[in-house]
Design a protein around this motif. Structure first.
Motif, PDB file in Angstrom:
ATOM      1  N   LEU A 164       0.830  -1.205   0.000  1.00 41.07           N
ATOM      2  CA  LEU A 164       0.000   0.000   0.000  1.00 41.07           C
ATOM      3  C   LEU A 164       0.872   1.266   0.000  1.00 41.07           C
ATOM      4  O   LEU A 164       0.558   2.247  -0.674  1.00 41.07           O
ATOM      5  CB  LEU A 164      -0.936  -0.014   1.220  1.00 41.07           C
ATOM      6  CG  LEU A 164      -1.911   1.148   1.363  1.00 41.07           C
ATOM      7  CD1 LEU A 164      -2.810   1.284   0.135  1.00 41.07           C
ATOM      8  CD2 LEU A 164      -2.783   0.974   2.622  1.00 41.07           C
ATOM      9  N   TYR A 165       1.995   1.219   0.731  1.00 42.89           N
ATOM     10  CA  TYR A 165       2.870   2.394   0.774  1.00 42.89           C
ATOM     11  C   TYR A 165       3.410   2.714  -0.613  1.00 42.89           C
ATOM     12  O   TYR A 165       3.437   3.875  -1.030  1.00 42.89           O
ATOM     13  CB  TYR A 165       4.016   2.198   1.780  1.00 42.89           C
ATOM     14  CG  TYR A 165       4.736   3.503   2.036  1.00 42.89           C
ATOM     15  CD1 TYR A 165       4.285   4.371   3.012  1.00 42.89           C
ATOM     16  CD2 TYR A 165       5.808   3.887   1.246  1.00 42.89           C
ATOM     17  CE1 TYR A 165       4.893   5.597   3.216  1.00 42.89           C
ATOM     18  CE2 TYR A 165       6.423   5.110   1.443  1.00 42.89           C
ATOM     19  CZ  TYR A 165       5.968   5.955   2.435  1.00 42.89           C
ATOM     20  OH  TYR A 165       6.571   7.169   2.623  1.00 42.89           O
ATOM     21  N   ALA A 166       3.821   1.666  -1.343  1.00 43.15           N
ATOM     22  CA  ALA A 166       4.356   1.874  -2.698  1.00 43.15           C
ATOM     23  C   ALA A 166       3.272   2.493  -3.597  1.00 43.15           C
ATOM     24  O   ALA A 166       3.562   3.366  -4.423  1.00 43.15           O
ATOM     25  CB  ALA A 166       4.842   0.551  -3.276  1.00 43.15           C
ATOM     26  N   LEU A 167       2.042   2.071  -3.398  1.00 42.81           N
ATOM     27  CA  LEU A 167       0.929   2.618  -4.195  1.00 42.81           C
ATOM     28  C   LEU A 167       0.653   4.078  -3.796  1.00 42.81           C
ATOM     29  O   LEU A 167       0.459   4.949  -4.649  1.00 42.81           O
ATOM     30  CB  LEU A 167      -0.320   1.760  -3.967  1.00 42.81           C
ATOM     31  CG  LEU A 167      -1.557   2.127  -4.777  1.00 42.81           C
ATOM     32  CD1 LEU A 167      -1.362   1.768  -6.248  1.00 42.81           C
ATOM     33  CD2 LEU A 167      -2.798   1.403  -4.233  1.00 42.81           C
ATOM     34  N   ARG A 168       0.650   4.353  -2.487  1.00 50.39           N
ATOM     35  CA  ARG A 168       0.416   5.723  -2.018  1.00 50.39           C
ATOM     36  C   ARG A 168       1.473   6.670  -2.578  1.00 50.39           C
ATOM     37  O   ARG A 168       1.191   7.816  -2.924  1.00 50.39           O
ATOM     38  CB  ARG A 168       0.437   5.770  -0.482  1.00 50.39           C
ATOM     39  CG  ARG A 168      -0.785   5.124   0.156  1.00 50.39           C
ATOM     40  CD  ARG A 168      -0.558   4.843   1.627  1.00 50.39           C
ATOM     41  NE  ARG A 168      -0.150   6.015   2.377  1.00 50.39           N
ATOM     42  CZ  ARG A 168       0.606   6.007   3.476  1.00 50.39           C
ATOM     43  NH1 ARG A 168       1.034   4.857   3.977  1.00 50.39           N
ATOM     44  NH2 ARG A 168       0.917   7.118   4.078  1.00 50.39           N
ATOM     45  N   ASP A 169       2.700   6.164  -2.632  1.00 52.42           N
ATOM     46  CA  ASP A 169       3.829   6.962  -3.076  1.00 52.42           C
ATOM     47  C   ASP A 169       3.635   7.497  -4.499  1.00 52.42           C
ATOM     48  O   ASP A 169       4.142   8.557  -4.839  1.00 52.42           O
ATOM     49  CB  ASP A 169       5.079   6.067  -3.005  1.00 52.42           C
ATOM     50  CG  ASP A 169       6.351   6.860  -2.822  1.00 52.42           C
ATOM     51  OD1 ASP A 169       6.271   7.989  -2.309  1.00 52.42           O
ATOM     52  OD2 ASP A 169       7.420   6.338  -3.195  1.00 52.42           O
ATOM     53  N   SER A 182      -1.545   4.207  10.598  1.00 49.52           N
ATOM     54  CA  SER A 182      -1.715   2.752  10.523  1.00 49.52           C
ATOM     55  C   SER A 182      -0.483   2.091   9.928  1.00 49.52           C
ATOM     56  O   SER A 182      -0.095   0.989  10.322  1.00 49.52           O
ATOM     57  CB  SER A 182      -2.962   2.410   9.700  1.00 49.52           C
ATOM     58  OG  SER A 182      -2.889   3.020   8.426  1.00 49.52           O
ATOM     59  N   SER A 183       0.170   2.777   8.999  1.00 51.16           N
ATOM     60  CA  SER A 183       1.376   2.233   8.376  1.00 51.16           C
ATOM     61  C   SER A 183       2.477   2.042   9.417  1.00 51.16           C
ATOM     62  O   SER A 183       3.082   0.965   9.540  1.00 51.16           O
ATOM     63  CB  SER A 183       1.827   3.207   7.274  1.00 51.16           C
ATOM     64  OG  SER A 183       3.107   2.903   6.806  1.00 51.16           O
ATOM     65  N   ILE A 184       2.732   3.084  10.187  1.00 48.82           N
ATOM     66  CA  ILE A 184       3.785   3.010  11.210  1.00 48.82           C
ATOM     67  C   ILE A 184       3.421   1.988  12.280  1.00 48.82           C
ATOM     68  O   ILE A 184       4.217   1.119  12.631  1.00 48.82           O
ATOM     69  CB  ILE A 184       4.005   4.400  11.847  1.00 48.82           C
ATOM     70  CG1 ILE A 184       4.625   5.352  10.817  1.00 48.82           C
ATOM     71  CG2 ILE A 184       4.870   4.299  13.109  1.00 48.82           C
ATOM     72  CD1 ILE A 184       4.711   6.805  11.274  1.00 48.82           C
ATOM     73  N   SER A 186       1.361  -0.546  12.290  1.00 46.73           N
ATOM     74  CA  SER A 186       1.270  -1.964  11.906  1.00 46.73           C
ATOM     75  C   SER A 186       2.650  -2.613  11.979  1.00 46.73           C
ATOM     76  O   SER A 186       2.791  -3.742  12.461  1.00 46.73           O
ATOM     77  CB  SER A 186       0.657  -2.123  10.511  1.00 46.73           C
ATOM     78  OG  SER A 186       1.470  -1.527   9.534  1.00 46.73           O
ATOM     79  N   LYS A 187       3.674  -1.905  11.527  1.00 51.75           N
ATOM     80  CA  LYS A 187       5.019  -2.490  11.555  1.00 51.75           C
ATOM     81  C   LYS A 187       5.530  -2.628  12.987  1.00 51.75           C
ATOM     82  O   LYS A 187       6.183  -3.612  13.338  1.00 51.75           O
ATOM     83  CB  LYS A 187       5.970  -1.638  10.713  1.00 51.75           C
ATOM     84  CG  LYS A 187       5.725  -1.842   9.218  1.00 51.75           C
ATOM     85  CD  LYS A 187       6.487  -0.854   8.362  1.00 51.75           C
ATOM     86  CE  LYS A 187       5.853   0.508   8.388  1.00 51.75           C
ATOM     87  NZ  LYS A 187       6.279   1.430   7.332  1.00 51.75           N
ATOM     88  N   LYS A 188       5.234  -1.635  13.825  1.00 52.79           N
ATOM     89  CA  LYS A 188       5.701  -1.686  15.220  1.00 52.79           C
ATOM     90  C   LYS A 188       5.016  -2.810  15.988  1.00 52.79           C
ATOM     91  O   LYS A 188       5.636  -3.508  16.780  1.00 52.79           O
ATOM     92  CB  LYS A 188       5.428  -0.344  15.911  1.00 52.79           C
ATOM     93  CG  LYS A 188       6.292   0.773  15.390  1.00 52.79           C
ATOM     94  CD  LYS A 188       7.707   0.645  15.928  1.00 52.79           C
ATOM     95  CE  LYS A 188       8.713   0.706  14.821  1.00 52.79           C
ATOM     96  NZ  LYS A 188      10.093   0.483  15.263  1.00 52.79           N
TER      97      LYS A 188
HETATM   98  N1  URA Z   1       6.482   6.089   7.569  1.00 50.91           N
HETATM   99  C1  URA Z   1       5.796   4.952   7.366  1.00 50.91           C
HETATM  100  O1  URA Z   1       6.240   3.871   7.741  1.00 50.91           O
HETATM  101  N2  URA Z   1       4.604   5.027   6.763  1.00 50.91           N
HETATM  102  C2  URA Z   1       4.070   6.174   6.341  1.00 50.91           C
HETATM  103  O2  URA Z   1       2.993   6.161   5.800  1.00 50.91           O
HETATM  104  C3  URA Z   1       4.805   7.355   6.533  1.00 50.91           C
HETATM  105  C4  URA Z   1       6.005   7.282   7.163  1.00 50.91           C
END
Ligand code: URA
Ligand code: CA
Length: 436
Positions: A164-169, A182-184, A186-188
């Motif tokens: 999703l991040y690649a698409l948002r970019d 949610s992006s940050i 989810s990884k944490k």
């Molecule tokens: N860092 C991330 O991991 N995700 C974002 O969407 C922005 C900054």
């Protein structure tokens, strides 16, 4: 439940259900939903926003899309820290050994990072031999033995976010608070921490340019963490100028060593104490921030925090003798001062521009997979609010290619606005979120 209807509902400003969000995110991760539908949905979110509850469900679905790290075989409360990203943000290099020296386990997964400098992993590779890929067993064993290990984050954590991040970019939907939060998170959460301290950067070198939007991002992330059973607090910190002086990989390692020795730039030291003391309280190590602060100051003054860095570098195969001989860390061939062209006050520093100057020198990656030069970067000497004389050095550029050094010097000069006294710079800590 058709994907079309989910997009339509969000476009019309309605709330999505947990099932609708799961269907969308897990379907996308499995390549069942095409990019054009996800892009339309992301744009609808950009304009319509999401409730706190929806954002938490979105985070939960992204966690579910991949693996989660089980840190239960590490004794103690595992507290992680995350920065939303700034220029010359050297805090992890200080905080990881500092907090571990207090006896709190630090099982850190870090990224390589895109942008002006490398990520924490790249910086640590300034120590020749440093291994960032440990097996799961070795990672756990190292943290149990030394309280500290820093390894690379695998793409298997929250893969839906990666996609999703690649698409948002490429669809102008990166700067949406629900999507960033949610992006940050989810990884944490997938990385297994029990509790989290977030450093939300504010200013012209950060995602969030003003305190209001940074506060909303912080509150959103704290709410997600708490809903998902992780104690979470946030500090808003100034990024209307670089943090500390060093911007660049080995230069930042040297700066971190200076702080761990009890010196270093005051702003970097203070922010590390602000974040570190919150980590200690969440870990149950200290009863309150004042006690934690005192404990951490003692560990800096006694050399125990520095000793923890030596242990970590050695345990991960690096040459720990460089901790005591930082002049032997990678060093650029050329150093050139950027001098002020007029006398006056520094009214503004274009912080993102300073990051770009470091990128010109080769300190970071313009795109994934680029190689970086660990030795290059800048020392930022003049900050907003400082009075400078004509000819006084504003910054020192470190590079290995004279043409690039010239380009970077010109770029740095453009970043400084000097004249009559301007507005006050942001306070180092401009707010907090969550309760301790
Ligand atoms: N860092 C991330 O991991 N995700 C974002 O969407 C922005 C900054
Ligand atoms: Ca720095």
């Amino acid at each position: 439940m058709r994907v079309y209807d989910i997009i339509l509902k969000k476009r019309n400003g309605e709330q999505l259900s947990r099932e609708e969000i799961r269907r969308l995110i897990l379907g996308y991760a499995r390549d069942e939903i095409p990019d054009y539908q996800m892009a339309a949905w992301a744009m609808a979110v950009y304009f319509q926003g999401m409730s706190f509850q929806e954002v938490a469900w979105l985070t939960e679905a992204m966690v579910e899309s991949g693996e989660t790290v089980d840190l239960s075989s590490i004794a103690g409360i595992k507290v992680d820290k995350h920065s939303t990203g700034g220029v010359g943000d050297t805090t992890t290099l200080v905080l990881a050994p500092l907090v571990a020296a207090a006896g709190v386990p630090v099982a850190k997964m870090s990224g390589r990072g895109l942008g002006h400098t490398g990520g924490t992993l790249d910086k640590l590779e300034s120590f020749p031999g440093f291994q960032v890929s440990l097996s799961k067993e070795k990672f756990v064993e190292t943290v149990n033995k030394y309280k500290l290990a820093v390894i690379g984050q695998t793409a298997r954590l929250a893969p839906a976010d990666g996609k999703l991040y690649a698409l948002r970019d490429v669809t102008a939907t990166v700067d949406s608070i629900p999507l960033i939060a949610s992006s940050i998170m989810s990884k944490k959460i997938a990385a297994g921490a029990d509790a989290l301290v977030l450093d939300v950067k504010v200013g012209n070198g950060a995602f969030m340019k003003d305190i209001g939007s940074a506060q909303l991002l912080a509150e959103t992330m704290v709410d997600i963490g708490e809903r998902m059973g992780r104690r979470t607090v946030a500090v808003l910190s100034a990024m209307d100028r670089p943090l500390g002086r060093a911007v660049g990989n080995a230069l930042e390692v040297k700066e971190a060593i200076a702080v761990l020795r009890g010196g270093g730039p005051e702003d970097l030291r203070r922010l590390c104490l602000e974040l570190g003391s919150r980590m200690l309280v969440l870990a149950g190590k200290s009863a309150d921030l004042a006690a934690a602060w005192k404990l951490l100051e003692g560990l800096l003054a006694s050399g125990q925090a520095l000793e923890k860095l030596r242990q970590m570098v050695a345990a991960q195969g690096g040459d720990a003798s460089l901790v005591d001989a930082p002049e032997k860390l990678p060093r650029a061939r050329f150093r050139r001062e950027v001098a002020a062209v007029a006398e006056g006050w520094v009214r503004r520093v274009d912080t993102a521009g300073i990051g770009n100057a470091a990128l010109i020198l080769g300190a970071g990656r313009a795109k994934k997979g680029d190689t970086i030069d660990l030795s290059v970067g800048l020392e930022v000497l003049a900050k907003p609010g400082d009075k400078v004389d004509r000819g006084q050095p504003l910054a020192i550029v470190h590079g290995n290619n004279e043409e690039l050094v010239s380009q970077a010097c010109a770029a740095v000069l453009q970043c400084y606005e000097i004249g009559a006294p301007g507005e006050s710079p942001l306070p180092l800590v401009c707010g907090t979120a969550g309760r301790l």
